[in-house]
Design a protein around this motif. Structure first.
Motif: not given
Length: 121
Positions: A87-116
């Motif tokens: 969270s102390g990284h200079d680009d924290f907020e900008a990076t996480m805003e972009k990551v969140a938008m990618s998640i919202a678009r269902d980017d298949p690279r983001l996320g892992v399925y829980s093991k049963a």
């Protein structure tokens, strides 16, 4: 449940019907589209770890493309299978805003399925 400083990150997708959170390792695990996508972490009261930032849940095969798109992300020192930004990284907020938008678009690279879970016999 504890409130985390960076919960604003999930605003991009928290209205999605599959969105939910739960406690994990003293942090807040974030799920959407049936996958764990983020783990918000802050230093624990016990002092077990002093992480403060966000773990981006992904498979190792996606690290290179994600780091190319989001250069501030790096493999976590302990949980190296996931990418991390302090969270102390200079680009924290900008990076996480972009990551969140990618998640919202269902980017298949983001996320892992829980093991049963194995059933108890």
């Amino acid at each position: 449940m504890k409130t985390f400083e960076h919960e604003w990150i999930v605003d991009a997708f928290n209205e999605h019907p599959t969105f939910h959170t739960k406690g994990m390792f003293g942090g807040l695990a974030v799920y959407v589209f049936g996958r764990q996508v983020l783990l918000l972490v802050e230093p624990t009261k016990s002092g077990r770890w002093n992480w403060h930032g966000v773990l981006v849940c992904t498979e190792r095969e996606h690290h290179a493309s994600l780091q190319h798109e989001f250069p501030a992300l790096a493999p976590h020192d302990v949980l190296g299978k996931w990418l991390f930004i302090d969270s102390g990284h200079d680009d924290f907020e900008a990076t996480m805003e972009k990551v969140a938008m990618s998640i919202a678009r269902d980017d298949p690279r983001l996320g892992v399925y829980s093991k049963a879970k194995k059933s108890k016999r």
